[in-house]
Every structure is written in structure tokens, then in C-alpha cells.
Write an enzyme that holds these catalytic residues in place. Structure first.
Site, PDB file in Angstrom:
ATOM      1  N   ARG A  38       0.837  -1.208   0.000  1.00 43.92           N
ATOM      2  CA  ARG A  38       0.000   0.000   0.000  1.00 43.92           C
ATOM      3  C   ARG A  38       0.867   1.251   0.000  1.00 43.92           C
ATOM      4  O   ARG A  38       0.497   2.269  -0.573  1.00 43.92           O
ATOM      5  CB  ARG A  38      -0.946   0.000   1.215  1.00 43.92           C
ATOM      6  CG  ARG A  38      -2.132  -0.943   1.052  1.00 43.92           C
ATOM      7  CD  ARG A  38      -3.192  -0.726   2.124  1.00 43.92           C
ATOM      8  NE  ARG A  38      -2.771  -1.168   3.440  1.00 43.92           N
ATOM      9  CZ  ARG A  38      -3.007  -2.381   3.937  1.00 43.92           C
ATOM     10  NH1 ARG A  38      -3.655  -3.291   3.219  1.00 43.92           N
ATOM     11  NH2 ARG A  38      -2.611  -2.701   5.140  1.00 43.92           N
ATOM     12  N   CYS A  52      -4.964 -19.344  15.497  1.00 42.40           N
ATOM     13  CA  CYS A  52      -5.577 -19.191  16.821  1.00 42.40           C
ATOM     14  C   CYS A  52      -7.027 -19.659  16.816  1.00 42.40           C
ATOM     15  O   CYS A  52      -7.628 -19.869  17.864  1.00 42.40           O
ATOM     16  CB  CYS A  52      -5.551 -17.736  17.268  1.00 42.40           C
ATOM     17  SG  CYS A  52      -4.040 -16.890  16.838  1.00 42.40           S
ATOM     18  N   ASP A  96       6.605 -15.215  15.415  1.00 40.20           N
ATOM     19  CA  ASP A  96       7.005 -16.282  16.338  1.00 40.20           C
ATOM     20  C   ASP A  96       8.486 -16.614  16.315  1.00 40.20           C
ATOM     21  O   ASP A  96       8.976 -17.304  17.205  1.00 40.20           O
ATOM     22  CB  ASP A  96       6.241 -17.576  16.001  1.00 40.20           C
ATOM     23  CG  ASP A  96       4.817 -17.567  16.512  1.00 40.20           C
ATOM     24  OD1 ASP A  96       4.340 -16.499  16.931  1.00 40.20           O
ATOM     25  OD2 ASP A  96       4.177 -18.637  16.489  1.00 40.20           O
ATOM     26  N   TYR A 149     -17.175   5.121  34.392  1.00 45.78           N
ATOM     27  CA  TYR A 149     -18.099   4.595  35.404  1.00 45.78           C
ATOM     28  C   TYR A 149     -19.554   4.801  35.013  1.00 45.78           C
ATOM     29  O   TYR A 149     -19.966   5.890  34.633  1.00 45.78           O
ATOM     30  CB  TYR A 149     -17.863   5.270  36.756  1.00 45.78           C
ATOM     31  CG  TYR A 149     -18.990   5.032  37.733  1.00 45.78           C
ATOM     32  CD1 TYR A 149     -19.371   3.726  38.069  1.00 45.78           C
ATOM     33  CD2 TYR A 149     -19.698   6.093  38.300  1.00 45.78           C
ATOM     34  CE1 TYR A 149     -20.422   3.497  38.936  1.00 45.78           C
ATOM     35  CE2 TYR A 149     -20.747   5.863  39.184  1.00 45.78           C
ATOM     36  CZ  TYR A 149     -21.108   4.567  39.498  1.00 45.78           C
ATOM     37  OH  TYR A 149     -22.159   4.331  40.342  1.00 45.78           O
TER      38      TYR A 149
END
Lengths: 568, 568
Positions: A23, A44, A292, A437
């Protein structure tokens, strides 16, 4: 200026780096090589394919808009040349070429490069035991393995599964087999807790108990000696017993694929990871590496570490793509964030565990809390347990591990601390971190702020805690010795336990403590218990003020005791 | 050394500061005064009490272990003297006393103090309109108001409700009335979007559409002129029309209660907030203040701001408790985190909106993405929309707003950026923030990393986006002018829209773009559309490379178009 870029490895980092670079530099040419026949897949997702939640293996290889990331896809959509079943056999750094072998035909070819990217990934660690190559023994490292496992299970010939290793993949596979297929699953772990290295014994115990309730059996502290069977795997033999199993998964970690880099003379660490700098360059500035197969800097310990995760590959891939195009992007290092879904629980962590912090030389302490994860008056709430690891003296935060029924909320808390860790936060920073919150999502004093506050109290000596693992050790003794347990809850809660355990359990509601001080023995070690650790802490401050010196509060209280499966 | 501490205000900050201080300094005496008859309640829970999700109002006044925080509770459990219905009428800083009036009896009393804490909170802003005092018109600021509202609704005499103001409380009340009681609810807002000031027009539009689908009506850009009715509220009259209503809620913000502080000569800002330093001390070092009555420093703009939230009160209360006891705790300021549950959506934000950033003088740009919030192959996933606000040139991150169906996940992303904001992060920091990854919880390239990447592409000019609000402006014109819309999705998705909108909608799948360049007009402004903005960005880079200069990509694509309710 257009360049010729060769990328070795086309699963996670390779495609990301290739597409980002293209790109930025559309006129450049990118060739992406891979040994495998299928490329650019989400490994995964294999446990979710095996479970059936993902029905087709092709979904793991598809984009979000359902296009399969095939060589044709890379050619048409990304203008990247992908060469599957093509192994890189040698790198010639002087000539700047990569020699490859096409695996089906054996044909060799040489690719010149201006810049090279090594994204060779990792290989499952092989245990040094007999029987690993029997049919029915699998590692979870390829779509082919995934298909074979699912075919075996779906074929109906598998009733029991043994899983060696209780890391993320081992446990995800255990969930897949037990939850979706109803198989008998036994997980065998060398260490005495699941998820060793990434979470605390207490949180690991809570997760294990939940998985046991869902039907998974665990054999902790057992070493696998061999896998046996006539013409296929039939049982796993450990140093302590035998586990019958129709299928065996071995998932004991991975080792980086760095042989090619080493053979090319690139710097490789003693542990086998390719050495890269913050720009993801190897010791040769024209060669990048990531994913990895590399070592990265742990930003908490400043030491190199190995963190083989798909998310790392994606983030590093973008940095490499930038820098291939002459950019100045940096990947400063990692803090070690992770998460895993275990049936109805989400577990997550970032930074160091207490044990990891001590191993790294920190004088560390950890604080455990278990509390409701939103406003307690809001009807839908669940328990969350957090463990904050901090350094004595400096109060520096070293890590957070968490567990709870609202997985997204658990991961949100961990991510919040993960974002702080590179800036060397203190527990005061956690006490004050401005999380959003509203009663349906959090308590007015957020559980994350609370664990910071409790850690602060522990570090200053204002609070003295023991976690439920330590409480269990005490409670499971026949003789409590000089320990004297006081339940600080109201009599409706504490009373029944006094009746059940006369002489071992005592009840003084916190609000009555000041007026009933004479009941507290001066010569004993007082162990205070309440529901979550808040009232027992309050009682501790009262007793400390009155001169009692040997007082501890059970962190997380009965909520943590129950979650850990301690029988009281 | 034991001290005498007086705390004016016993709702949120007061009790927190009192209890923290007493744990650190048990021999000191604390008196906590409050005008109200009920103290230490969670006012943020009122919408959930009105809805019925919280059945008893006492739950809002109870601890997590179901003890009501009454004066007796504070006496017995906390050793704090609480004086309800007791108004502080004057502070004498020379004599160090507070004069009080007991409201039921009128009896005056004087309390000496060593240290004083002002926690007087805030009062609902009153609109300058007639009819505010009619029966049936309520502000949502006390348990008494909550009980009256719930009694009216439960009594069955209320069929329709008008809510003036679309801030957090107004919208939470709208949900309570519509979702749980099935009432006709109309929200009237002066601005042309809901949640003005805290989120973007695009995200606000998505939230509004969701609420409209759940039955809530909105009147945006309308100014309330008066509330009318014979002996009770019957209708709200605006500058544009009349809304019939049996019950009217006015929720247009709050003003700090700083008169007492001002009368005592303490520094109060022009906007009415008590001025405090990082230790939460006022201009008198023996007087602290915190909660809704103070101004705090915005850490993004470095300017003072007013942020009346229960979570602030809790965090500041602990700091004050520490410092009353001689500690050195600090509250450096705020980043402005918030969240709200709107039926099935969670909305949240931190830092500045684009408009807020521009008002604060930043040359800011915002990036919108809409994408799945976990691995796209994982079956249970929902859409999440994020909007990242950053400064041009420096790339500094100024804020993040978010919206999605997995509220906990939405808040987790916002909290992660909230934790980074005090350290002046850049978009590269967001691109690399190490959030935890596992397919059930996130994508391998987390949506938060992705919004950082997209923002980076926008800032460098690599990507040029328009958000769906801008797209809607274009699309809703009869004549598209020089705009030429190209749908970059496959023909199965793009084709039907070409047939529906001949001449207005065009379809070139991204993978075919390079071979169909001749179809792209050179003299038009090209507007690229896909599902989420990923393929249209890819197409944009292709066109830019081919020399097309007027090309934009619709951020969030058709997912955002649909979420915003734009009719295509």
C-alpha cells in the site's frame, strides 16, 4: 524507489507486512514464500474449528468479508505474489538472494531481494518421549492437523482425549472437546498449576475448579513418560499413572524457526529467537524478522523474551511494512498481555506474575481481590478476581492477572494496565486510573482502582493479607496451631460456620469488634475473614490500632474461598 | 496526632474521605454533616431504581454486604459521627469552626475543626422557564425525587414522559421509562445531537437510532419555552411544538454548590467550582474540597474543568483521606472518561471529542471505524464503532469515543486509551498498545490497534476519509454533483444497489479495480464504499497510485451507514 521484497513465511506476519508495504509502495514487487499449502490463516481459531463453533476450516483462511486468502486473492486484491509449498532453503546475504525448493516437484529457484523478511514462525516443542508419532497424537499447529482432529472426533471413534500441557492452546482444546463434543478430557500438566508462568496459583486454581465443574479432569504435577498403543495412541503413561485416551494432543509450547537465519549468519539468541532491534531489523539491516521466530524485549524486565502470539505478528508486521518502505516505525517491545476463554470464564493477564517478578529479581508482592465487577446494586453482576503484582519500596506495578465471568470486562481491566505498563506505573497510578463509570458496567470505585488501593495498603503495611492459597494450606491442617480465625461478617453468615467448625471458626461482626475486643486472643495469630476482604481489612485496622500485631486478612474473603473450591 | 475533622457533605466523597482517614488515624474524630435526611447513597443508581431493576431504594444506600449506610452504621462500623438534616451555614476560617443548623429544629451548633472537607456536591441546573415548579416536574438528584418518580409511574397515572436534556441521566431515565415501564418517552435536546459535548455527531446518531428503534422519540435542536398544565405538568412547549407529557424530567446538567466556600473567602472559579490543587486542598491549606463542587484540571487541555461523577468523588475522597492524615497523595487531574448503557448498546468516551478538541485550540482530526469486535470467524461477534481524535502534525491522541453491542468490550477499549492519555500518547502508541488477544474476545489486529492504524493513515495522507455523517449529507442531495460513488464490494453486495440507484451507485469490486481503471472517471470526486472501510481504503491507495487525486473512502463503510440509519 520500487524494490524487490522477499518474505519467507505467509501465515500471519508475512501477509501483514506484505500488504502494508504494497500500500505504501505500490510499484514494488513482493514475493511471499511458504512451506505450507495453505497460507494466511488464523491458527488461533483452530480450537473453535475443532469445537464446531467455526464450521468450515476455510473460515480461518478468509477475510472479514468472506474471501479466501488464497494466492489468487493476494495476486488480484493485494498485488502480492504468494508461493505456497515453497520452502526457503538458503539465504545468500552477499548476493542478496533466497534459494527455494518447490516441495511437490523439488524444483529449485532463486529469488533476488533488495529487502528480505523472515517470518518463519515456530514449531511445536517435541517432548523427548516415545510414542509421539503414533497415529492419534497431534500437535495443534496447522490446518491439516485441525482437520484430522475434527474428522476423528466427528467420526465418532473418540470417547476420551488426553491433553499434554495446560497452556492456552491445551486449555482451549480441552474446552472444545468437553463443551461441544462431550468427550472425557484429561489435561496433564508438569507444573502444579494450570497456565503455569502466566498466572498465579490462586487464579489458576479458580480456573481449574471451573473447568472441573464443566467435566474436565486435571492431572497436575505429573510428567508424561510415553504414549502407548498398538497401531494408534491408546494411553498416556505418566510418572504417576496411566490415562486412557483415544486421542492425544501435545501442546507444550513452541520453538522459534530460526535455523535458516542462523545458517545465514544472522544473530540468533541462545534460546533460539532471531535477534531484532526496535525497527524489527536483524543483524543485517536489509533483513527484517518478526512474529514467532524472533525475540522481543520485555518492557517490564528489559530482558529479551519469546512471545509467540498472532496479535504480535500483526502489530510487528505493520512496523516491518512501514520500514520496508523507508519509514521509521518502531516496535519497542512487549508487556506480555494474554487472554483465554475457559467455558464461562475469561482469564487474562499482562506483565509479570509474582513468581515471574521474583525470578526477574524484583522484590515483589502480589495483592488479590475478588469482588463484584459492577455496581453491587445493579442486578446483573458477577465476581471478578484481580491480582496486582508490585515492587516493594518503589510501588512500581509489574503485572496484573485477572479472572471473571464477564470476560470482556476482565480483558478490559487487563488491557488498561497493559497500556500503562510501558510507562513504569505505580500502584497510585492504578488507584487513580480514570476508567469510565456507570452502574451497569462498573462500581463507583472501580475494581481496578480498588486493587490499586489494596496494593497500596499492603505496600505501606496498613493492610496485611494472605491469599486463599495460603489460607487453604492453613485450613487443611488438622491443627490450626497459633492461628485464630475470626469471621467479620454478620452472625447470619458467620454463625453457621461457627456451629459447623466449633473451636476452629469464630464470629465477631466487624461493627461489634470494638466492643468485643476482649474475645480476641492476644497470643494468637488472628486470621480475619469476610465476604471479599473489605470488612476484614477494616477489622484489621481496628485490631492493629488496639495493639494486636499478628493479624492478617484473607484477600478476597469467602468469595475467593468459594471460587477456589476450598471446602469450608 | 489525633485531629478533629469536619466534613460538609455525606453522600459520595465525604464518606469515602471520612472512612479512609479514620482507618489511617483511628484516634481522630470525624463529624460528617449533611443537609439531607439520607446519606451515603449511590445517586447514579436512581435510573435503575426507577426502572425497577433495583427494587428497593435502600439498596442504593447499602454496602455490598447489604448493610444500610445509616448514621448508626457509620458510628458502629466506621467510628464516624454522621449528622443528617444538618446544614452547614458558615465557615469561620480564623476560629476554624463550622456553624450548622439542624433543619427540623432550627437549632444552631458550632463545630471546631483542625481540618475541614467541603463535599457539598452540586445542584441540578434550573432552566429559566415557567412551569418548573409544577407537580410532575422532577430533577433526578435525590432519593426523594427517585421515590416520587417511581411512585408516580408505578401508580399507573403516567402514560407519557418528556425528558429535557439528553445527557447521561436524561438518556438513562429514557431507557428506564421506555424499557421497563413501556411508557411513551420523548427526549428534547437543545443541540442537534444527543450526548452533546461528549461524543461525535456520528456516534450520537447511531445511539439515537438504536433508541428510536426501542421506542424513544427525540426532538433535537428544540428549545424548551415552558412547561404547562392546570394543577400538574401536562405538556412541554418548545420553540417548535408541543409535547404532551404526564411527567417531565429536567436533566440539563448540574452546578457546583460553592456558595459556602465562596462566603468563607475560598478561591472559587468564575464558573463556580471551588479551586483545589493536586492535593485537593483549597486556597486554605486546612480546608480540602472534592467531588461535584470542585474544578479539576483536564490533563488533555491543561485547562480547569467540571466533571461531576461519582467515580471522581470516590477517587478524590481517598486522596483527601490520605492527606488529612498527613499523607502526600495527589490527584493530578482528569481525562474525562464516561460510559452509559442505552438499551442494548454501550457508549463510552475519554478525552476530547473532535469538536471539543477544536474548541480547545487543537488542529484536530477524527477517524471513525466500524468493525467486528472480535475475530471475525468467531460466531458470536458484534459491531463496534470507534472514533479516535488526534492532533495533526504531532499525531497526539486527544480522545476516543466508542459505541457497540458488547458494552463491557466498548468500555474496555475506552479505558485502555484513558490510561494512556495522561502520558500524551501518539497514534503510534495506540497502534501498538498491547491489548490481549484471543478469538472469543478480540481480533488478531485489535479494533483499537486498527483505529490507531487508520488514524495514522489519515494523518499521513495515505488515507482520506469522510465519516457517514458527511456521506449522508452528500447522499441526501438530489444531485450528487461531481461526486461519483463506487462500491468496492463484490457484485453480490454492490450489484443490487446499482440496480436500485442507477447512475448514482457504481460497483467495481476491489480485486477488479486495477483491470477496470478505465471505468473510473478522471474528472469526478470518487467516493469509495465497502463494508467497513478496509477495502475502500485499499481501493483508494490503488487509485491514488494511478494518479487519481480526488478520492475519499467512507469510514466504517456500509456497517456504519446501517448503524447510523442512513437509507441507501
Amino acid at each position: 524507489m520500487p524494490q524487490q521484497v522477499v518474505i519467507i513465511g505467509a501465515v500471519a506476519l508475512g501477509p501483514k507486512a506484505a500488504c502494508r508495504f504494497k500500500r505504501l509502495s505500490p510499484d514494488s514487487r513482493v514475493v511471499m514464500l511458504d512451506r505450507g499449502s495453505r497460507i494466511s490463516y488464523g491458527g488461533c481459531g483452530i480450537p473453535y474449528y475443532v469445537s464446531g463453533e467455526v464450521s468450515e476450516v476455510s473460515a480461518l483462511q478468509s477475510t472479514a468479508f468472506h474471501m479466501v486468502r488464497s494466492p489468487e486473492f493476494f495476486r488480484d486484491v493485494k498485488d502480492v505474489e504468494a508461493r505456497p509449498e515453497t520452502e526457503a532453503v538458503a539465504i545468500d546475504r552477499e548476493k542478496k538472494t533466497v534459494t527455494t525448493r518447490h516441495l511437490p516437484t523439488g524444483r529449485e529457484e532463486t529469488f533476488p531481494y533488495d529487502k528480505l523478511v523472515i517470518a518463519t514462525g515456530s514449531t511445536p516443542r517435541r517432548l523427548p518421549i516415545p510414542g509421539l508419532d503414533l497415529p492419534g497424537v497431534y500437535a495443534v499447529n496447522s490446518l491439516e492437523a485441525a482437520e484430522a482432529i475434527k474428522a476423528a472426533v466427528a467420526g465418532g471413534s473418540v470417547g476420551s482425549v488426553a491433553i499434554v500441557g495446560s497452556g492456552f492452546i491445551g486449555l482451549e482444546m480441552a474446552v472444545a472437546f468437553a463443551d461441544m463434543w462431550g468427550l472425557d478430557v484429561t489435561v496433564i500438566e508438569l507444573f502444579d498449576q494450570i497456565l503455569p508462568g502466566v498466572t498465579s496459583p490462586t487464579l489458576a486454581g479458580m480456573a481449574r475448579k471451573h473447568m472441573e465443574e464443566k467435566g474436565v479432569a486435571f492431572r497436575l504435577g505429573e510428567q508424561v513418560a510415553r504414549i502407548e498403543g498398538d497401531d494408534k495412541a491408546e494411553r498416556v503413561v505418566t510418572d504417576k499413572g496411566v490415562i486412557e485416551a483415544d486421542l492425544v494432543i501435545v501442546s507444550v509450547g513452541v520453538v522459534p524457526n530460526s535455523e535458516l537465519a542462523k545458517a545465514a549468519g544472522l544473530a540468533v539468541s541462545p534460546r533460539g529467537g532471531i535477534v531484532v532491534d526496535e525497527t524489527m531489523r536483524t543483524s543485517d539491516p536489509d533483513i527484517f524478522a518478526g512474529g514467532d521466530c524472533v525475540e522481543v524485549k520485555n518492557l517490564v524486565t528489559s530482558q529479551p523474551m519469546f512471545l509467540p502470539l498472532g496479535s504480535m505478528a500483526n502489530r510487528q508486521g505493520r512496523v516491518i511494512g512501514d520500514n520496508l518502505a523507508g519509514g521509521q516505525s518502531r516496535f519497542p517491545g512487549v508487556v506480555g498481555s494474554w487472554c483465554v476463554k475457559l467455558f464461562d470464564l475469561g482469564a487474562a493477564g499482562t506483565g509479570l506474575t509474582l513468581a515471574g517478578a521474583k525470578r526477574a529479581g524484583f522484590d515483589a508482592v502480589s495483592t488479590h481481590i475478588t469482588a463484584v465487577d459492577r455496581a453491587h446494586f445493579y442486578p446483573e453482576h458477577g465476581l471478578m478476581s484481580l491480582e496486582l503484582v508490585a515492587e516493594r519500596g518503589t510501588g512500581r506495578v509489574l503485572g496484573l492477572q485477572a479472572l471473571g465471568v464477564n470476560g470482556d470486562a476482565v480483558i478490559g481491566k487487563v488491557n488498561t494496565v497493559a497500556a500503562m505498563l510501558p510507562n513504569i506505573p505505580t500502584v497510585a497510578d492504578v488507584s487513580n486510573v480514570e476508567v469510565a463509570y456507570s452502574p451497569p458496567f462498573a462500581a463507583a470505585m472501580d475494581i481496578l482502582n480498588t486493587v490499586g488501593n489494596v496494593a497500596d495498603n499492603i505496600l505501606t503495611g496498613q493492610n496485611k493479607g494472605i491469599d486463599v492459597t495460603e489460607f487453604a494450606r492453613l485450613w487443611n491442617q488438622d491443627d490450626l496451631g497459633d492461628a485464630y480465625i475470626i469471621d467479620c461478617r454478620e452472625e447470619t453468615q458467620g454463625g453457621p460456620l461457627v456451629a459447623k467448625h466449633p473451636g476452629r471458626w469464630h464470629n465477631i461482626p466487624q461493627g461489634q469488634l470494638r466492643s468485643r475486643l476482649s474475645e480476641v486472643p492476644k497470643d494468637k495469630r488472628i486470621v480475619l475473614m469476610c465476604n471479599t476482604g473489605a470488612r476484614s481489612y477494616e477489622a484489621l485496622t481496628t485490631l492493629a490500632h488496639m495493639g494486636f500485631e499478628q493479624v492478617v486478612s484473607v484477600e478476597g474473603g469467602m468469595a475467593a474461598v468459594a471460587a477456589a473450591g476450598i471446602d469450608v
